[in-house]
Design an enzyme around this catalytic site. Structure first.
Site, PDB file in Angstrom:
ATOM      1  N   GLY A  27       0.823  -1.191   0.000  1.00  0.00           N
ATOM      2  CA  GLY A  27       0.000   0.000   0.000  1.00  0.00           C
ATOM      3  C   GLY A  27       0.854   1.236   0.000  1.00  0.00           C
ATOM      4  O   GLY A  27       2.040   1.208  -0.339  1.00  0.00           O
ATOM      5  N   LYS A  47       1.928  -6.777   8.159  1.00  0.00           N
ATOM      6  CA  LYS A  47       2.075  -5.505   7.446  1.00  0.00           C
ATOM      7  C   LYS A  47       3.323  -4.824   7.990  1.00  0.00           C
ATOM      8  O   LYS A  47       3.406  -4.519   9.179  1.00  0.00           O
ATOM      9  CB  LYS A  47       0.839  -4.632   7.654  1.00  0.00           C
ATOM     10  CG  LYS A  47       0.907  -3.293   6.955  1.00  0.00           C
ATOM     11  CD  LYS A  47      -0.328  -2.457   7.232  1.00  0.00           C
ATOM     12  CE  LYS A  47      -1.536  -3.004   6.506  1.00  0.00           C
ATOM     13  NZ  LYS A  47      -2.694  -2.085   6.622  1.00  0.00           N
ATOM     14  N   ASP A 141     -11.180   6.554   5.703  1.00  0.00           N
ATOM     15  CA  ASP A 141     -10.628   6.135   4.407  1.00  0.00           C
ATOM     16  C   ASP A 141     -11.371   4.904   3.892  1.00  0.00           C
ATOM     17  O   ASP A 141     -10.759   3.938   3.446  1.00  0.00           O
ATOM     18  CB  ASP A 141      -9.129   5.839   4.531  1.00  0.00           C
ATOM     19  CG  ASP A 141      -8.436   5.789   3.154  1.00  0.00           C
ATOM     20  OD1 ASP A 141      -9.021   6.313   2.182  1.00  0.00           O
ATOM     21  OD2 ASP A 141      -7.341   5.220   3.062  1.00  0.00           O
TER      22      ASP A 141
END
Length: 725
Positions: A27, A47, A141
């Site tokens: 990302g 992540k 978001d």
């Protein structure tokens, strides 16, 4: 982190526990890997923050904020965070591994998602947001990229990287970069004002719009252009892109993406409740906005496009954004503007002084002039420039619902064209602002009248759209935007005209699979009514439950070829394929018969039982005396029966019996003898020898309910001499 570095992480341990298996994607600020938890053996997603951002305090802050926000949530529709930390210089978050794809990938591969599937997904996302909001977290978001869809179509919200507590007041970091994806963020995010829970509702509305249509409602060449559309424009109804979308869902989506947060749903729970109701009644009234009354003063549903009522605020916002757009380098915009103004000011003073000293400038007839791009600039500014350069121009004013009054939105000739001063004419089309008209209510009126008035009287462009309904054919059902709403002159109003109630010809379902009939009934907008199962176990007589895939239709309540309206109820009788065969080829039933038993002196109770066991049900009982009718059946006895014993009778033949008490039986069977009269002697003149034959006893024959007694008498004859017995 480049590809070589990414590949080199395979097999390494993170946090001394999670072994990297393979990369899953990346990302804006992190790489995501599939890993195995060495303690539990389960798969997880790790992540890891990108190396080039490790020294950026703002992105580190975002990364830590995501870890804290997501770890505080525990909901089946939120990707669960297992842990987070730092391994050497690498910051990481460990979360559950979701096997599936993102919602964005699903839309790109399959296109628009059918509303029957999209609404349950939106409900799941809404429940996740409701959980987050109750825990004081606003996502900020929401977009398809951050929604993971499992193989069984369960939605899970992830990436709380820019989430904030509801007590926060801003959507920017110190660098001034706005958080949120421009195609999905709310008008308040575009303005840089306070962002609350209703911002997530707006983003969810944009997400639903894309799910249902396969298209983004707002798009543009630059992020600023998209942001302006979020602030000013209202997209067409989703159903104009995808006619299968029900009217109620149109209303819900349009309420979610209202410009003003006050006009959206009060909270996500209200939205989820309406989506639940929509699944039950897709054509119900939804998306009601308080404070937007119709012509009768009643609150109306958002059935169509509705511009934000705060136009003055939008003009101020647009002016601010247009000023920002003129600068390519936002961080140096103020300095650049000051320098530019100073240069222009000094140049203008110099030119003005030179003209004052040298007199009027004579234009060279051979001089040419290259037109600039005047679109988006104020008329006053361009007016002064063109007059200074001796360029002839005309100004044309037009109403424009998206451009502020006094701003040029069209020019002819266009930018870059070479013209000659004092000879060529430049036409500038300038926005006259908004001139809104209230749309009348034409429901139930002719389409011709509505079309004529909207075009000639109110200045709208008119389009017709037909749909089936209970309204008379050719009459107006509604308008888009709805009656009572306001729209600028020159905009398009859609008149929805009734084609009447649709008729469906009922197919022949008999002999076909039940599943196919069920699907066809739904496809034709009919209703599957009560079902009858005729499959019986021949040994037990119990009904057999047949799996739906094995059912065969045997009968239908509406004959094939019949025309019915949509919503008509179709009932089906079903069984197995063998049941259907026997239904078409029934085995002839033999005509049974029995031998009539002797019921004489049998109690009425026993007689009934015996006849029932023989299958005889057509029994008539009569009483020999009125008093016997008052006795119990066990105290009544058969006196007379018809047909007689040993007679062959059919099961359907009538059986008649006469009953009475035992005294009645004995009296009937053994009647008292009638005394014979004493004969009177007859004198004779001669001696006669009579041969006397004793009469046999009387014979009694009983038939039905009558008794006949026959007495056979003898006669006395003279016997010839010599002839005796």
């Amino acid at each position: 982190m480049n590809q070589a570095q990414t590949a080199s992480l395979s097999g390494s341990l993170v946090g001394g526990r999670y072994q990297i298996v393979e990369p899953l994607g990346q990302g804006g600020m992190a790489h995501v890997y599939r890993a195995v938890d060495q303690k539990t053996g389960s798969q997880v997603a790790v992540k890891m923050m990108r190396d080039d951002l490790l020294n950026d305090p703002e992105f580190v802050k975002r990364f830590e904020a995501e870890a804290r926000a997501a770890s505080s949530l525990n909901h089946p529709n939120v990707v669960r965070v297992i842990g987070f930390g730092q391994d050497d210089t690498r910051r990481y978050i460990v979360q559950e591994y979701v096997e599936g794809s993102s919602l964005k990938e699903l839309i790109m591969s399959e296109g628009p998602i059918p509303w029957e599937s999209a609404v349950p997904m939106a409900i799941q996302i809404g429940l996740a947001l409701e959980h987050a909001h109750r825990n004081g977290i606003v996502h900020r978001d929401i977009k398809p990229h951050n929604i993971l869809i499992t193989r069984d179509r369960i939605a899970k919200v992830t990436d709380f990287g820019i989430a904030r507590a509801t007590s926060s007041n801003t959507i920017t970091l110190t660098s001034g970069v706005a958080f949120g994806s421009v195609h999905y963020f709310s008008p308040e995010q575009a303005r840089g004002t306070i962002v609350g829970e209703k911002s997530d509702i707006y983003s969810l509305g944009i997400l639903m719009y894309e799910m249902l249509t396969g298209q983004l409602p707002f798009d543009g060449d630059t992020s600023v252009a998209v942001a302006i559309k979020h602030l000013q424009e209202v997209p067409p109804l989703p159903s104009l892109h995808n006619p299968s979308i029900p009217r109620g869902l149109d209303q819900i989506v349009m309420k979610c993406i209202q410009k003003s947060p006050d006009n959206r749903y009060g909270n996500v729970r209200e939205l989820v409740d309406e989506l639940d109701q929509l699944m039950i009644d897709p054509n119900g009234v939804f998306g009601v906005v308080a404070g937007l009354p119709d012509k009768d003063g009643q609150t109306t549903a958002l059935q169509a496009m509705r511009p934000d009522p705060n136009y003055n605020k939008l003009r101020e916002i647009e002016r601010t954004i247009n000023e920002r757009r003129r600068s390519r380098h936002r961080d140096t915009a103020i300095v650049f503007a000051i320098i530019l103004i100073a240069i222009v000011f000094v140049t203008s003073i110099g030119v003005w002084g030179w003209r004052k000293l040298s007199g009027t400038v004579q234009t060279d007839p051979s001089r040419t002039y290259e037109l600039e791009n005047y679109i988006g600039r104020e008329l006053d500014e361009v007016d002064a420039q063109l007059k200074k350069d001796k360029i002839n121009f005309d100004v044309v004013y037009e109403d424009n619902s998206t451009v502020e009054a006094g701003i040029i939105f069209r020019q002819s000739p266009g930018a870059g064209v070479i013209i000659k001063p004092n000879t060529s004419v430049v036409t500038l089309t300038v926005s006259g602002g908004l001139e809104l008209q209230t749309i009348p209510d034409y429901a139930g009126q002719t389409a011709t009248k509505a079309q004529t008035e909207l075009y000639q009287t109110y200045g709208f462009n008119v389009e017709l759209m037909h749909e089936n309904s209970g309204v008379d054919k050719g009459k107006v059902i509604r308008t888009i935007p709805a009656a009572g709403q306001k729209a600028p002159r020159g905009s398009t109003v859609v008149i929805v005209v009734s084609d009447g109630m649709p008729l469906v010809t009922v197919p022949d379902y008999v002999g076909g699979p039940f599943t196919a009939a069920k699907a066809d009934i739904a496809k034709n907008n009919l209703v599957l009514g009560p079902l009858v199962n005729i499959s019986i176990d021949p040994l037990t007589g119990a009904q057999i439950e047949i799996p739906e895939a094995n059912r065969v239709v045997i009968r239908q309540n509406v004959p094939p070829g019949t025309q019915v309206t949509t919503g008509y109820v179709i009932s089906l009788t079903y069984g197995t394929a063998q049941d259907y065969y026997y239904f078409l080829n029934p085995t002839p039933t033999p005509v049974p018969f029995v031998i009539m038993p002797d019921l004489d002196r049998m109690s009425l109770t026993s007689a009934r039982t015996m006849l029932t066991l023989l299958g005889q049900t057509n029994l008539t009982v009569s009483y020999i005396t009125p008093e016997s009718a008052l006795l119990e059946e066990s105290k009544l006895y058969v006196i007379i029966q018809s047909p007689a014993p040993e007679t062959q009778v059919l099961l359907t033949d009538p059986i008649q019996i006469t009953v009475g008490s035992m005294a009645d039986y004995n009296a009937y069977k053994n009647p008292s003898p009638t005394p014979e009269p004493t004969p009177t002697p007859i004198p004779t003149t001669e001696t006669t020898t009579a041969a006397t034959t004793t009469a046999p006893p009387a014979t009694t024959t009983t038939t039905a309910a009558t008794t006949t007694t026959t007495t056979v008498a003898t006669t006395t004859e003279k016997t010839p001499p010599g002839q005796g017995n």
